[in-house]
Design an enzyme around this catalytic site. Structure first.
Site, PDB file in Angstrom:
ATOM      1  CE  LYS A 229     -60.052  55.945  88.871  1.00  0.00           C
ATOM      2  NZ  LYS A 229     -59.487  54.668  88.409  1.00  0.00           N
TER       3      LYS A 229
ATOM      4  CD  GLU B  61     -46.512  60.554  98.131  1.00  0.00           C
ATOM      5  OE1 GLU B  61     -45.463  60.174  97.571  1.00  0.00           O
ATOM      6  OE2 GLU B  61     -46.545  61.081  99.246  1.00  0.00           O
TER       7      GLU B  61
ATOM      8  CB  CYS C 119     -43.366  55.033  93.898  1.00  0.00           C
ATOM      9  SG  CYS C 119     -43.984  54.960  95.578  1.00  0.00           S
TER      10      CYS C 119
ATOM     11  CD  GLU D  96     -41.539  54.778  88.601  1.00  0.00           C
ATOM     12  OE1 GLU D  96     -42.434  55.278  87.917  1.00  0.00           O
ATOM     13  OE2 GLU D  96     -41.594  54.694  89.844  1.00  0.00           O
TER      14      GLU D  96
HETATM   15  O1  TXE Z   1     -50.667  54.689  86.420  1.00  0.00           O
HETATM   16  P1  TXE Z   1     -51.679  55.867  86.294  1.00  0.00           P
HETATM   17  P2  TXE Z   1     -50.382  53.524  85.380  1.00  0.00           P
HETATM   18  C1  TXE Z   1     -45.885  54.765  87.523  1.00  0.00           C
HETATM   19  C2  TXE Z   1     -45.096  53.632  86.899  1.00  0.00           C
HETATM   20  C3  TXE Z   1     -46.019  53.126  85.853  1.00  0.00           C
HETATM   21  C4  TXE Z   1     -46.664  54.408  85.403  1.00  0.00           C
HETATM   22  C5  TXE Z   1     -47.994  54.261  84.765  1.00  0.00           C
HETATM   23  O2  TXE Z   1     -43.925  54.124  86.302  1.00  0.00           O
HETATM   24  O3  TXE Z   1     -45.358  52.501  84.821  1.00  0.00           O
HETATM   25  O4  TXE Z   1     -46.817  55.164  86.577  1.00  0.00           O
HETATM   26  O5  TXE Z   1     -48.820  53.416  85.538  1.00  0.00           O
HETATM   27  C6  TXE Z   1     -56.004  57.026  87.477  1.00  0.00           C
HETATM   28  N1  TXE Z   1     -57.443  61.606  85.656  1.00  0.00           N
HETATM   29  N2  TXE Z   1     -46.595  54.400  88.722  1.00  0.00           N
HETATM   30  O6  TXE Z   1     -50.680  53.911  83.979  1.00  0.00           O
HETATM   31  O7  TXE Z   1     -52.274  55.959  84.930  1.00  0.00           O
HETATM   32  C7  TXE Z   1     -55.997  55.535  87.204  1.00  0.00           C
HETATM   33  O8  TXE Z   1     -57.294  55.083  86.894  1.00  0.00           O
HETATM   34  C8  TXE Z   1     -57.588  61.084  86.894  1.00  0.00           C
HETATM   35  C9  TXE Z   1     -46.071  54.905  89.939  1.00  0.00           C
HETATM   36  O9  TXE Z   1     -51.089  52.362  85.840  1.00  0.00           O
HETATM   37  O10 TXE Z   1     -51.007  57.054  86.826  1.00  0.00           O
HETATM   38  C10 TXE Z   1     -55.452  55.003  88.520  1.00  0.00           C
HETATM   39  O11 TXE Z   1     -56.516  54.960  89.476  1.00  0.00           O
HETATM   40  N3  TXE Z   1     -57.153  59.847  87.230  1.00  0.00           N
HETATM   41  C11 TXE Z   1     -46.985  54.718  91.048  1.00  0.00           C
HETATM   42  C12 TXE Z   1     -54.443  56.076  88.930  1.00  0.00           C
HETATM   43  O12 TXE Z   1     -54.798  57.242  88.180  1.00  0.00           O
HETATM   44  C13 TXE Z   1     -56.544  59.119  86.276  1.00  0.00           C
HETATM   45  C14 TXE Z   1     -47.934  53.631  91.065  1.00  0.00           C
HETATM   46  C15 TXE Z   1     -52.985  55.723  88.610  1.00  0.00           C
HETATM   47  O13 TXE Z   1     -52.873  55.383  87.241  1.00  0.00           O
HETATM   48  C16 TXE Z   1     -56.357  59.618  84.964  1.00  0.00           C
HETATM   49  C17 TXE Z   1     -48.393  53.250  89.768  1.00  0.00           C
HETATM   50  C18 TXE Z   1     -56.841  60.909  84.675  1.00  0.00           C
HETATM   51  N4  TXE Z   1     -56.703  61.471  83.464  1.00  0.00           N
HETATM   52  C19 TXE Z   1     -47.702  53.621  88.662  1.00  0.00           C
HETATM   53  N5  TXE Z   1     -55.712  58.670  84.236  1.00  0.00           N
HETATM   54  C20 TXE Z   1     -46.528  55.129  92.413  1.00  0.00           C
HETATM   55  N6  TXE Z   1     -46.223  56.414  92.624  1.00  0.00           N
HETATM   56  O14 TXE Z   1     -46.492  54.309  93.311  1.00  0.00           O
HETATM   57  C21 TXE Z   1     -55.487  57.620  85.057  1.00  0.00           C
HETATM   58  N7  TXE Z   1     -56.009  57.881  86.293  1.00  0.00           N
END
Ligand code: TXE
Length: 496
Positions: A177, A251, A286, A387
């Site tokens: 996804k 992660e 991250c 973060e």
């Molecule tokens: O990430 P999301 P977001 C951190 C960073 C950022 C924050 C939010 O601090 O500001 O996370 O970012 C999917 N069930 N990182 O909102 O929402 C979504 O579609 C299943 C750290 O963009 O966590 C995407 O494919 N899946 C990080 C994925 O989860 C769901 C990298 C990540 O989105 C879902 C990015 C649900 N209920 C952001 N809701 C790192 N560790 O590198 C969303 N998704």
């Protein structure tokens, strides 16, 4: 195939289904939001079910091929993915925003990771057989089953392949996804990979997190979820997986500290290395450095040199060769970093906005932000505790190392950290006291960790470990197959 139709058609082709009607949503260029780079389909619950069933049907065949043959097919896919890296990198820059050399690193990770795990697969067919006076026990590593990979938008291709390649090598079909904010280059990559593997082994479900993502996580045929993203979303994923007792690896985010000791040599090399670690991908990685603790005796010289290095940064469209960093990926991220900087100023911090805009950057049409450096804040400031995921960093002084360790550990996160010193043994000793999955000495960047080191977060930065055999273990089950002649050594109930 044009990138504007790819997500829909790829999902249909890869899932083995005849195709499906779905609403399309646009993917916008963060450097010029009036430009639609492509479209992604919003998969429904029915499509999710269809794709998971296709993956489950492919599972026995993929397992039965054996790890050696799986590795051979993965290596062939890796060779194919060596072609077209520049084109996919350009697409990634247009949808993600980062500069081209970073997109090449991201996209180029796909063949490297597939090749690495193809090599590791060659060692996986061996079973541990124990013969002793009580009989024979075989300890087998078996695939865990259909595996969902949920991908973020910052390093979409690399972060997907980092968990997908070991899942495939271990014998699992995968359902990816992509993030709705950067799905295109990843989907193109997966389409090439899928062509080299049996049908149903690599699948893509485009769509939003709360709809497609949640439906995948809660599907009863899914046995493993490999999630990379925010901590809050990680919590939802754990809850969604609980119903079916589905295994989850996470992660999540990080609030990585860098501790610059009194013994550090504050020279150009150190300053550039730290600048790179803070501002790579416009601060949206991250394990970028998110807070800097500098010994008070070195504080002034460090801040002065660091600010003048940050002032060299050019912010612009990632496709412009002169841009050092691109825009933030999306409006929500831009608003959250903007609000954090405003709050820092309200809390009495000094925010030095540095660098310059590329003359051709369409500033008001993109999520652009100049880099900044924050001083004059205490450890309790919001920007130190969260973060920030943007191009800014707080620098705090410390007087003794116990205080530095206490501040470094005073966080809910525990992904990575670094210690900077000319006394390596001393830095390594201090690193043992820091609560983080990776602690680096005199480096802290994409590449500081490699396949020979476990990678993952402590505390709320994650669950499980990646890289090498640790990653294979995350998506395998162990079976004990035993025939013992004498089980009497374990006493049963008395017989009369
Ligand atoms: O990430 P999301 P977001 C951190 C960073 C950022 C924050 C939010 O601090 O500001 O996370 O970012 C999917 N069930 N990182 O909102 O929402 C979504 O579609 C299943 C750290 O963009 O966590 C995407 O494919 N899946 C990080 C994925 O989860 C769901 C990298 C990540 O989105 C879902 C990015 C649900 N209920 C952001 N809701 C790192 N560790 O590198 C969303 N998704």
């Amino acid at each position: 195939m044009s990138s504007s139709t790819l997500p829909l058609s790829t999902a249909a082709v890869l899932s083995g289904s005849a195709g499906f009607a779905a609403e399309l949503a646009p993917v916008l260029n963060p450097a010029r939001t009036s430009e639609v780079v492509g479209w992604y389909a919003q998969a429904s619950v029915e499509v999710v079910d269809d794709v998971v069933r296709a993956a489950a049907a492919a599972a026995p065949l993929w397992d039965a091929l054996g790890a050696l043959e799986r590795g051979r097919l993965m290596a062939a896919a890796a060779t194919a993915l060596e072609h077209g890296i520049d084109e996919r990198a350009e697409l990634l820059t247009r949808e993600q925003g980062k500069v081209l050399w970073e997109s090449r690193l991201d996209v180029g990770g796909a063949p490297r990771l597939l090749d690495y795990y193809a090599g590791l697969a060659a060692t996986l067919d061996t079973e541990e057989v124990v013969h002793d006076e009580r009989g024979t026990t075989v300890i087998r590593r078996v695939p865990i089953g259909p595996t969902v990979v949920i991908v973020p938008w910052n390093y979409p291709v690399y972060l997907c392949m980092m968990v997908l390649a070991p899942a495939l090598a271990a014998g699992n079909p995968v359902i990816v996804k992509p993030s709705e904010l950067a799905p295109l280059a990843l989907t193109e990559t997966l389409a090439i990979l899928a062509r080299h593997l049996p049908p149903g082994v690599v699948n893509v479900v485009p769509g939003t997190g709360p709809a497609a993502g949640a439906a995948l996580v809660g599907h009863p045929l899914v046995r493993k979820v490999l999630f990379t993203g925010g901590t809050q979303t990680g919590r939802s994923v754990l809850r969604g997986a609980a119903e079916n007792i589905t295994s989850v690896s996470l992660e999540l985010g990080g609030n990585d500290p860098a501790v610059i000791l009194e013994s550090a040599v504050v020279d150009d090399q150190l300053i550039r290395e730290i600048r790179r670690s803070v501002y790579t991908c416009t601060g949206q990685v991250c394990f970028n450095i998110k807070r800097l603790y500098v010994h008070r005796s070195r504080y002034d010289e460090f801040v002065e040199q660091f600010k003048s290095a940050v002032d060299e940064i050019v912010v612009g469209d990632g496709l412009h060769p002169e841009s050092t960093i691109g825009p933030l990926n999306n409006r929500r991220q831009w608003e959250s970093v903007t609000a954090l900087i405003a709050e820092t100023e309200r809390q009495g911090g000094t925010v030095d906005v540095l660098g310059r805009a590329h003359p051709e950057a369409r500033w008001n049409d993109g999520h652009f932000m100049l880099p900044s450096v924050i001083t004059g804040v205490g450890h309790e400031a919001s920007v130190v505790g969260c973060e920030q995921f943007g191009p800014t960093v707080p620098i705090l002084p410390f007087d003794d190392e116990d205080e530095a360790v206490r501040m470094a550990n005073d966080t809910e996160f525990g992904l990575a950290a670094s210690v900077w010193s000319s006394d390596i043994d001393h830095a390594l000793a201090l690193g043992r006291r820091i609560e983080a999955g990776s602690v680096f000495v005199n480096s802290h960047r994409v590449g500081s960790s490699d396949m020979t080191m476990p990678f993952g977060g402590m505390k709320r930065s994650g669950l499980g470990r990646n890289h090498g055999m640790w990653a294979i273990d995350e998506c395998s089950e162990l079976q004990a197959l035993s025939h013992r002649l004498d089980t009497a050594s374990f006493p049963g109930p008395p017989t009369h």
